[in-house]
Every structure is written in structure tokens, then in C-alpha cells.
Design a protein around this motif. Structure first.
Motif, mmCIF file in Angstrom:
data_model
loop_
_atom_site.group_PDB
_atom_site.id
_atom_site.type_symbol
_atom_site.label_atom_id
_atom_site.label_comp_id
_atom_site.label_asym_id
_atom_site.label_seq_id
_atom_site.Cartn_x
_atom_site.Cartn_y
_atom_site.Cartn_z
ATOM 1 N N SER A 1 0.845 -1.193 0.000
ATOM 2 C CA SER A 1 0.000 0.000 0.000
ATOM 3 C C SER A 1 0.880 1.242 0.000
ATOM 4 N N ARG A 2 0.731 2.065 -1.033
ATOM 5 C CA ARG A 2 1.428 3.351 -1.105
ATOM 6 C C ARG A 2 0.380 4.449 -1.151
ATOM 7 N N PHE A 3 0.813 5.689 -0.856
ATOM 8 C CA PHE A 3 -0.186 6.744 -0.719
ATOM 9 C C PHE A 3 0.203 8.040 -1.434
ATOM 10 N N HIS A 4 1.035 7.940 -2.486
ATOM 11 C CA HIS A 4 1.229 9.103 -3.336
ATOM 12 C C HIS A 4 0.054 9.194 -4.322
ATOM 13 N N ARG A 5 -0.077 10.304 -5.000
ATOM 14 C CA ARG A 5 -1.204 10.484 -5.916
ATOM 15 C C ARG A 5 -0.966 9.684 -7.193
ATOM 16 N N PRO A 6 -1.848 8.739 -7.510
ATOM 17 C CA PRO A 6 -1.675 7.964 -8.751
ATOM 18 C C PRO A 6 -1.976 8.827 -9.971
ATOM 19 N N GLU A 7 -1.253 8.584 -11.053
ATOM 20 C CA GLU A 7 -1.480 9.341 -12.280
ATOM 21 C C GLU A 7 -2.870 9.064 -12.858
ATOM 22 N N ALA A 8 -3.351 7.840 -12.704
ATOM 23 C CA ALA A 8 -4.646 7.461 -13.295
ATOM 24 C C ALA A 8 -5.807 7.612 -12.308
ATOM 25 N N LEU A 9 -5.599 8.420 -11.244
ATOM 26 C CA LEU A 9 -6.611 8.500 -10.184
ATOM 27 C C LEU A 9 -7.977 8.905 -10.717
ATOM 28 N N VAL A 10 -8.020 9.935 -11.571
ATOM 29 C CA VAL A 10 -9.306 10.449 -12.050
ATOM 30 C C VAL A 10 -10.031 9.411 -12.899
ATOM 31 N N SER A 11 -9.317 8.797 -13.828
ATOM 32 C CA SER A 11 -9.960 7.813 -14.693
ATOM 33 C C SER A 11 -10.388 6.579 -13.914
ATOM 34 N N VAL A 12 -9.574 6.168 -12.939
ATOM 35 C CA VAL A 12 -9.941 5.013 -12.118
ATOM 36 C C VAL A 12 -11.151 5.332 -11.252
ATOM 37 N N ALA A 13 -11.185 6.536 -10.687
ATOM 38 C CA ALA A 13 -12.325 6.936 -9.862
ATOM 39 C C ALA A 13 -13.606 6.978 -10.683
ATOM 40 N N ARG A 14 -13.497 7.482 -11.917
ATOM 41 C CA ARG A 14 -14.667 7.520 -12.797
ATOM 42 C C ARG A 14 -15.129 6.104 -13.132
ATOM 43 N N TYR A 15 -14.174 5.245 -13.457
ATOM 44 C CA TYR A 15 -14.501 3.853 -13.781
ATOM 45 C C TYR A 15 -15.138 3.153 -12.580
ATOM 46 N N ALA A 16 -14.578 3.390 -11.391
ATOM 47 C CA ALA A 16 -15.128 2.779 -10.182
ATOM 48 C C ALA A 16 -16.538 3.283 -9.915
ATOM 49 N N GLY A 17 -16.762 4.578 -10.127
ATOM 50 C CA GLY A 17 -18.084 5.140 -9.879
ATOM 51 C C GLY A 17 -19.153 4.532 -10.770
ATOM 52 N N VAL A 18 -18.842 4.432 -12.066
ATOM 53 C CA VAL A 18 -19.799 3.831 -12.999
ATOM 54 C C VAL A 18 -20.089 2.387 -12.604
ATOM 55 N N ASN A 19 -19.049 1.644 -12.264
ATOM 56 C CA ASN A 19 -19.240 0.244 -11.921
ATOM 57 C C ASN A 19 -19.822 0.052 -10.528
ATOM 58 N N TRP A 20 -19.673 1.058 -9.654
ATOM 59 C CA TRP A 20 -20.354 0.987 -8.354
ATOM 60 C C TRP A 20 -21.858 1.027 -8.555
#
Length: 413
Positions: A195-214
């Protein structure tokens, strides 16, 4: 694909064995009322994990497929997000839901702490499963199930007197919670990320993908987690015990298509689904799932009477409803494999259409039938109806939106 599916089947076999053994032993030392209330609390934990999932398991399966620093950061923030959402959702559940089962724990601080802590730990365990799948660490997946299953068996025989319900609830879930939290250092130890906690480069796209699939997962998985809760809140604890035994066996069998679809999603994210290899994997996944679901249904029809012989006369209703619950596994296999393919292609229309059809197709009839004197029979009919509807929609959308390209008979010179 074949190797991963075989390992998944082995893991599910272990879950089935230890689940059946636990329920068999518990039925010999506890009343059906105690088992019914304990299973209602178990259903509550599962419902909270489902509702607070944030689409993270699907997003990690799609984007966290290696042990890079980027993948570690996405995983780390996923753990943080699921911890916060589980804390909030677990507290809300105990405040809102009032039943003979929740009343046993909601009036004490210790009850709240245990319920919420188990909710958080099991949700983290779900994320670690995704990383183990991505790393093809199938042996460690099996070891987790083996550990959780073995830990609780010796404690079933401890007589807790008037606290038997709370004790059975703890035995159902605390081993899973311990294994879930313990998997975090395990991942680092076996070299499958941290587990690391720097800001991922793909954070926005992953968050969007997670939201749709949630949203999609809330609809698609709603019956799996909400239906047993509807039953638990609508019928007597003795009746719920019968339904939960049948539901537990059915749920373990349904894990096969779900897990195979997860393997397909992980593998498809690496290689694509429309290439020759990806299309072959999709066909294999569908074939494995249909074969297993059909076999499970046949076995349930032939062997349902064994339930009464093993558990006793108090579980005759279990034998009656189990074959109908199992039959729904055949259309479920079709819907689950088509949903995995839609997610790989990022086909949001198909993803939402399949999941919403399944969710509404089961829950609307269940809400109409179960509380109004149809009980477990109404739940069984709703379960079968919604799965058939989702499979039909999945097949129609696949044919309409992804038709194979015609092959030219004459090639230009």
C-alpha cells in the motif's frame, strides 16, 4: 484462463465444505431460532460490504494488474476508501435497521465495535483477493479459505448459553475478518504489492470507472445481498434459518460464475477481449460457468432430500426451495460472462442495462411478494425471474452492439 478457473473451483470447493460443516455442527448445538438470528446478522454484514463497496473491486481488477508503484498507490487509496465507507455504512445500518437480530448488538458499545470492525476487515479482504488474482497467486487464495474455515470449527461446541446467537455470528465472520486484515502484510511478503499513498497518475480515470461500476454493481449485486436481508426482516427466525442454509449453498455455487468472470476481467484487461485469444477466453469462461451451474442444479434436484437427513426435520423447507434457487445459476452464468466482456470493452450501456435488469427483476417482485405472506417461496420465484431477465438482456445487447465483422469472399489484388 483454465488454470485460474480450476483454482477458483478448488477454492469454492473448500468454501462449500467448510460452510456445510459449520452449519451442520451449529445445527446440532443451537436452535433454529439462534441460527436464524445469527444468519440475519451475517446477512447484514454482507449487505453493508456490498452497499459501501464503491466499485473498488472491479476498478482494481481492471487497473491494478501488476506490482508497480502506480498499482500500489491505487491499491493503498482503495484500502483507505473502503475503510471509510465501511465505517459510515456500518454505523448507518445499526441505526436504521431494527430487528430481533440487530437488537442483540445495537444496544452495547462492544456490539457496535465488533460489527463495524468486522465490516471494515472483510471489505479490505475483498480488495486483497483482487491483487492475489492479478498475481495468479491461487494457492494463497486457497490458503485464506482454509485458514478461515479451520479456525472456527473447534469453537462451535462451546456453550455460550443465552449468548449463542452472538457467538455463532462471531464464528461466522471474525475468522474472515482476521484473514482479510492479515492479507495486507501477506501481499508484501509474497511480492504481490503493497500500500502506497502518493497520488496515482490514473486516479481520475480510475475513480470515474469505479463510480460507474459501483452504480452497476449496486444494481447487479443487490439481489445477492438484499434478498436474504429482505427475508430475514420479513419472516420468523426459524424460517430464516431454513432459507439461509439453502441460500448459503446456492451463494457458494454462484461464486463460481462470479469468480470466473473476475478472472476473465483480469485476463481481458491484460490482453483485450476482441482479439483471438480474448474471444477464446470468453468462450471458455462461459462454457466452464454453464457446465458447473448445470451440474450444481442437477445435484440439488437429486440430493435435496439429503438436507433433511443431515440437518433434521426442522430444515425440510431448505430441501424444498434449494433446487429452484440453484436453477437460476444457469442464466446467471450467461449474464455474468457477458457483463465481464462489457466491462473490458468499457461498454457502459450494456454494463448498466444488464445490472439494472437483474437488480430490478429480482428486488421489485421480492419486495412485493416476500413481506406479503409469500415468504421464502416468493423470494425463490423472484430470484429465478430476475436472473432469466438479465441473461436475455445480456445476449440481446451482445448481438446488437458487437456483431462480428463480415468476412470478404474476394480480397483485392
Amino acid at each position: 484462463m483454465l488454470r485460474g478457473s480450476v483454482w477458483i473451483l478448488g477454492v469454492i470447493g473448500l468454501q462449500t465444505f467448510f460452510g456445510a460443516l459449520f452449519w451442520f455442527l451449529a445445527s446440532k448445538v443451537a436452535s433454529t431460532s439462534d441460527l436464524g438470528k445469527a444468519s440475519a446478522l451475517f446477512s447484514g454484514i454482507q449487505f453493508v460490504n456490498y452497499a459501501s463497496g464503491l466499485g473498488l473491486t472491479t476498478a482494481l481488477a481492471r487497473y491494478v494488474t501488476d506490482t508497480s508503484a502506480e498499482a500500489d498507490a491505487l491499491f493503498g487509496w482503495g484500502v483507505v476508501a473502503t475503510t471509510i465507507s465501511s465505517l459510515i455504512a456500518g454505523g448507518i445500518y445499526l441505526v436504521v435497521v431494527s430487528s430481533p437480530a440487530t437488537n442483540l448488538i445495537s444496544h452495547s458499545v462492544l456490539g457496535w465495535v465488533v460489527f463495524i470492525a468486522v465490516t471494515v476487515a472483510t471489505s479490505i479482504g475483498l480488495l486483497t483477493e483482487v491483487r492475489l488474482m492479478a498475481g495468479r497467486r491461487w494457492g494463497w487464495l486457497a490458503a485464506r479459505v482454509l485458514a478461515a474455515g479451520l479456525i472456527r470449527i473447534p469453537f462451535v461446541f462451546i456453550d455460550m448459553g443465552k449468548h449463542e446467537t452472538e457467538w455463532l455470528f462471531a464464528l461466522m465472520l471474525v475468522p474472515l475478518a482476521v484473514v482479510g486484515i492479515g492479507s495486507l502484510p501477506l501481499l508484501r511478503w509474497i511480492g504481490e504489492g503493497r500500500s502506497r499513498f502518493h497520488r496515482p497518475e490514473a486516479l481520475v480515470s480510475v475513480a470515474r470507472y469505479a463510480g460507474v461500476n459501483w452504480v452497476a454493481s449496486l444494481a447487479f449485486q443487490a439481489p445477492q445481498f438484499a434478498l436474504p436481508l429482505i427475508v430475514a426482516l420479513s419472516v420468523r427466525p426459524e424460517v430464516n434459518a431454513n432459507f439461509f442454509v439453502a441460500w448459503t449453498v446456492t451463494g457458494v455455487v454462484f461464486l463460481a460464475p462470479s469468480a470466473i468472470s473476475q478472472v476473465l476481467l483480469v485476463e481481458g484487461a491484460k490482453t483485450g477481449i476482441d482479439e483471438a485469444g480474448g474471444a477464446r477466453r470468453a468462450r471458455e469462461a462461459l462454457g466452464y460457468s454453464l457446465g458447473l451451474s448445470t451440474l450444481a442444479w442437477v445435484v440439488s434436484v437429486i440430493g435435496s432430500s439429503i438436507v433433511v437427513s443431515v440437518f433434521g426435520d426442522g430444515y425440510r423447507a431448505t430441501a424444498r426451495i434449494m433446487p429452484s434457487l440453484m436453477l437460476a445459476g444457469i442464466p446467471w452464468s450467461i449474464a455474468a460472462m457477458h457483463l465481464a466482456q462489457a466491462r473490458i470493452r468499457r461498454d457502459q450501456l450494456a454494463t448498466v442495462a444488464i445490472t439494472v435488469t437483474l437488480g430490478l427483476g429480482i428486488l421489485v417482485p421480492a419486495l412485493l411478494w416476500v413481506p406479503h405472506h409469500q415468504g421464502t417461496e416468493g423470494a425463490t420465484r423472484a430470484w429465478l425471474l430476475g436472473n432469466v431477465a438479465a441473461a436475455v438482456v445480456a445476449v440481446l445487447l451482445r448481438r446488437l452492439r458487437h456483431r462480428p465483422e463480415p468476412v470478404a469472399l474476394l480480397q483485392p489484388a
